[in-house]
Design an enzyme around this catalytic site. Structure first.
Site, PDB file in Angstrom:
ATOM      1  N   TYR A  51       8.975   6.303  -6.169  1.00  0.00           N
ATOM      2  CA  TYR A  51       8.610   4.990  -5.627  1.00  0.00           C
ATOM      3  C   TYR A  51       9.681   3.975  -6.041  1.00  0.00           C
ATOM      4  O   TYR A  51       9.389   2.900  -6.567  1.00  0.00           O
ATOM      5  CB  TYR A  51       7.233   4.540  -6.121  1.00  0.00           C
ATOM      6  N   GLN A  67       9.567  -7.290  -7.837  1.00  0.00           N
ATOM      7  CA  GLN A  67       8.581  -7.789  -8.779  1.00  0.00           C
ATOM      8  C   GLN A  67       8.349  -9.279  -8.565  1.00  0.00           C
ATOM      9  O   GLN A  67       9.287 -10.050  -8.382  1.00  0.00           O
ATOM     10  CB  GLN A  67       9.045  -7.526 -10.215  1.00  0.00           C
ATOM     11  N   CYS A 109       0.452  -1.283 -11.871  1.00  0.00           N
ATOM     12  CA  CYS A 109      -0.169  -2.604 -11.687  1.00  0.00           C
ATOM     13  C   CYS A 109      -1.668  -2.482 -11.479  1.00  0.00           C
ATOM     14  O   CYS A 109      -2.312  -3.472 -11.110  1.00  0.00           O
ATOM     15  CB  CYS A 109       0.472  -3.337 -10.514  1.00  0.00           C
ATOM     16  N   ASP A 166       6.851   3.935 -10.442  1.00  0.00           N
ATOM     17  CA  ASP A 166       6.258   2.603 -10.315  1.00  0.00           C
ATOM     18  C   ASP A 166       5.544   2.531  -8.968  1.00  0.00           C
ATOM     19  O   ASP A 166       6.016   1.894  -8.028  1.00  0.00           O
ATOM     20  CB  ASP A 166       7.370   1.542 -10.413  1.00  0.00           C
TER      21      ASP A 166
END
Length: 461
Positions: A331, A303, A419, A392
Site C-alpha cells: 500500500y 498524510q 489508522c 500502511d
C-alpha cells in the site's frame, strides 16, 4: 417493517466509558446506548435516533446536567456563522454543563470538539487498548502521544473536503446525515487553508470541494457539475497560490473514500475516479520530507496532518534492523515510507499499490534508488524475498489474504502503520498467530479533536 418502528426518546443517562467513533457508552433498561457529545462520568439528557429495532441505541446530547472537568466550550462554534463560543448562542441547552452545541453547529468530523485536548488522547488510548483486547485478544497498554508541535489541536489539516448544499454553500456534513452545515473557514485547517473565507463563496452545481496544501502551493478540486460561470467565480475567489482542477464532464458519480482520499477497499484498485481537467496551475503537488521531494497528485493520498509524513517516516526508519537486505512496501502510495527506508539503508525497494497514478509518481520519486513498483491490488501481489515489510493500508486494514502472504514471506521485521484500531487488532491477531511477535505499539494523535488516531506497530520473528 417501518424505518421508524422505534420512536425517538428523551432520556437521562449516566455516561460510563468511551467507545469507538468518538461516542460514549451508557445503558438504558439493559440496552447499550452510544452517545455523541458526552464524556465518561457525566450525567446528560439525550435524544435517541428513531429507527428499526436494534441491539443498541444511538443518541446525541441535548443537555449536560453534570459536566466532566474535562469538558470545554465546543470548538465547532468557531467555524459556524452567527454563533459565539461563549455559550450564549441560540439553541444551547441550559444547566450546569453549559457547552452543549446548538443544532446549527453540530457538524461531523470533530467528535472531541468539546473535550480538553490532552484528555481526548487518554480517551483514544482507552478505546485503542480495548479494541486490541476485544478483537485481537492482545493485552496492551499503548499510549497515544501528542502530535509534533502540538498547539491547541485546531491547525493541522493539510487536506480538507467540504460538501456543498443545493444553494451552493460549502460546509461540513452533519453526523450520520447528508445535511450540509455551512462554515466560515475549513475546520482544523493549517496555514493558507485556514485563511480561506468560505462565506463569500456560492457555488451552485458543485457537489464537493477538495482542498490540499503542500509547502508553498495548494490545489482545489471541484467535484460536480458547475457551470462555466461558477468555475470562473471560483477561480477569481481562489488565491493564486492554489491550482484549480475540476471533474471532466461525464456521469455524476460518488466514490466512497477512506483516509485522505483513498478508496475504502483493501486493494484500492476499484473503479477510477472521474478524470480531472486543469483549469489553472498543475495536477500535482510537491511534498518535502527531510529534504527530499515527493510528487503526489492533487487528488492523491498523502498524510493529512502537517507533520505526519516526517513523524511516520522517522518511526519506520527507527524500527529497521541494523542490516537490511531488501524492503517491501505494501500500500505504498507515492512511496513515502518505503523510499525513506530504502534511502536510509541502501536496500533495494519493492512497492505495491492499487492506484496506477500513485505508482507512476512513486517511480519518479524513487528514480535515484534501486527500486521496482507494481500497480496491483496487494491481495493479488506475489511478495518478493524481503527481510523487511512496511505496510500502511487504508481503514479496511490488510485482511486475510495480505496477512497470510506476509506470514508466508521471508520477512523478519514488519512495520505496520494503521489508522484504524479495529482492523489493526484483527490483522495483528492473524500476524501474531502466524509467528510474529509485537515488539512495540504506539499511538499518535495525528487527527486531533477527531475520533481517529494513527498507530505504528513493530513486529519481529
Amino acid at each position: 417493517m417501518s424505518d421508524t418502528s422505534v420512536p425517538a426518546q428523551e432520556l437521562t443517562l449516566d455516561i460510563e466509558a468511551p467507545a469507538a467513533g468518538g461516542t460514549s457508552i451508557a445503558r438504558h433498561d439493559g440496552q447499550v446506548v452510544f452517545v455523541s457529545g458526552a464524556l465518561p462520568g457525566e450525567k446528560v439528557r439525550v435524544r435517541t435516533e428513531a429507527g428499526p429495532p436494534a441491539r443498541f441505541l444511538r443518541a446525541a446530547v441535548t443537555e449536560v446536567i453534570e459536566a466532566s472537568a474535562h469538558r470545554v466550550p465546543d470548538r465547532r462554534l468557531d467555524y459556524v456563522p452567527g454563533d459565539s463560543a461563549d455559550g450564549s448562542g441560540a439553541g444551547f441547552a441550559a444547566g450546569p454543563g453549559a457547552g452543549a452545541v446548538p443544532d446549527s453547529a453540530g457538524f461531523g468530523g470533530m467528535e472531541f470538539a468539546h473535550v480538553d485536548l490532552a484528555h481526548s488522547r487518554a480517551l483514544k488510548a482507552e478505546v485503542l487498548n480495548a479494541q486490541l483486547q476485544r478483537i485481537g485478544h492482545i493485552d496492551c497498554a499503548a499510549e497515544v502521544l501528542p502530535a509534533p508541535g502540538e498547539t491547541d489541536g485546531t491547525d493541522w489539516r493539510t487536506r480538507v473536503q467540504l460538501a456543498v448544499d443545493e444553494e451552493g454553500r460549502a460546509g461540513m456534513l452533519a453526523p450520520r446525515s447528508h445535511a450540509v452545515i455551512p462554515v466560515t473557514t475549513p475546520p482544523l485547517a493549517a496555514g493558507p487553508l485556514h485563511d480561506l473565507a468560505m462565506t463569500t463563496l456560492h457555488v451552485p452545481g458543485v457537489r464537493r470541494l477538495e482542498f490540499a496544501w503542500a509547502g508553498d502551493h495548494g490545489a482545489l478540486i471541484v467535484r460536480g457539475r458547475p457551470t462555466a460561470q461558477v468555475l470562473d467565480e471560483i477561480e477569481s475567489w481562489l488565491p493564486t497560490s492554489f491550482s484549480l482542477l475540476a471533474e471532466a464532464a461525464g456521469p455524476e458519480q460518488s466514490h466512497g473514500r477512506g483516509r485522505g482520499g483513498r478508496p475504502r477497499g483493501r486493494g484500492r484498485s476499484h473503479a477510477p475516479a472521474p478524470a480531472l481537467r486543469v483549469i489553472r496551475g498543475d495536477h500535482t503537488l510537491t511534498e518535502t520530507v527531510d529534504g527530499r521531494d515527493f510528487t503526489v497528485g492533487a487528488d492523491g493520498f498523502w498524510q493529512v496532518h502537517r507533520d505526519a509524513a516526517a513523524l511516520l517516516s522517522s518511526e519506520v526508519v527507527t524500527a529497521l534492523p541494523a542490516d537490511v537486505a531488501a524492503i517491501t512496501d505494501l500500500y505504498c502510495g507515492v512511496g513515502l515510507l518505503g523510499i525513506t527506508a530504502a534511502r536510509a539503508t541502501g536496500a533495494p525497494l519493492f512497492g505495491v499499490e492499487g492506484v496506477e497514478t500513485a505508482i507512476a509518481h512513486a517511480r519518479d520519486n524513487a528514480a535515484d534508488l534501486e527500486s521496482r513498483f507494481l500497480a496491483l491490488s496487494v491481495d493479488r501481489a506475489r511478495l518478493p524475498d524481503s527481510d523487511v515489510i512496511i505496510l500502511d493500508p487504508p481503514r479496511a486494514g490488510a485482511g486475510r489474504k495480505a496477512t497470510s502472504a506476509i506470514i508466508e514471506s521471508a520477512a523478519r521485521t514488519l512495520v505496520y502503520v494503521s489508522c484504524d484500531p479495529a482492523t489493526l487488532a484483527r490483522d495483528l491477531a492473524a500476524l501474531t498467530g502466524g509467528g510474529f511477535a509485537i515488539e512495540s505499539l504506539t499511538g499518535f494523535d495525528l487527527f486531533p479533536l477527531t475520533s481517529h488516531l494513527e498507530t505504528v506497530t513493530v513486529l519481529r520473528r
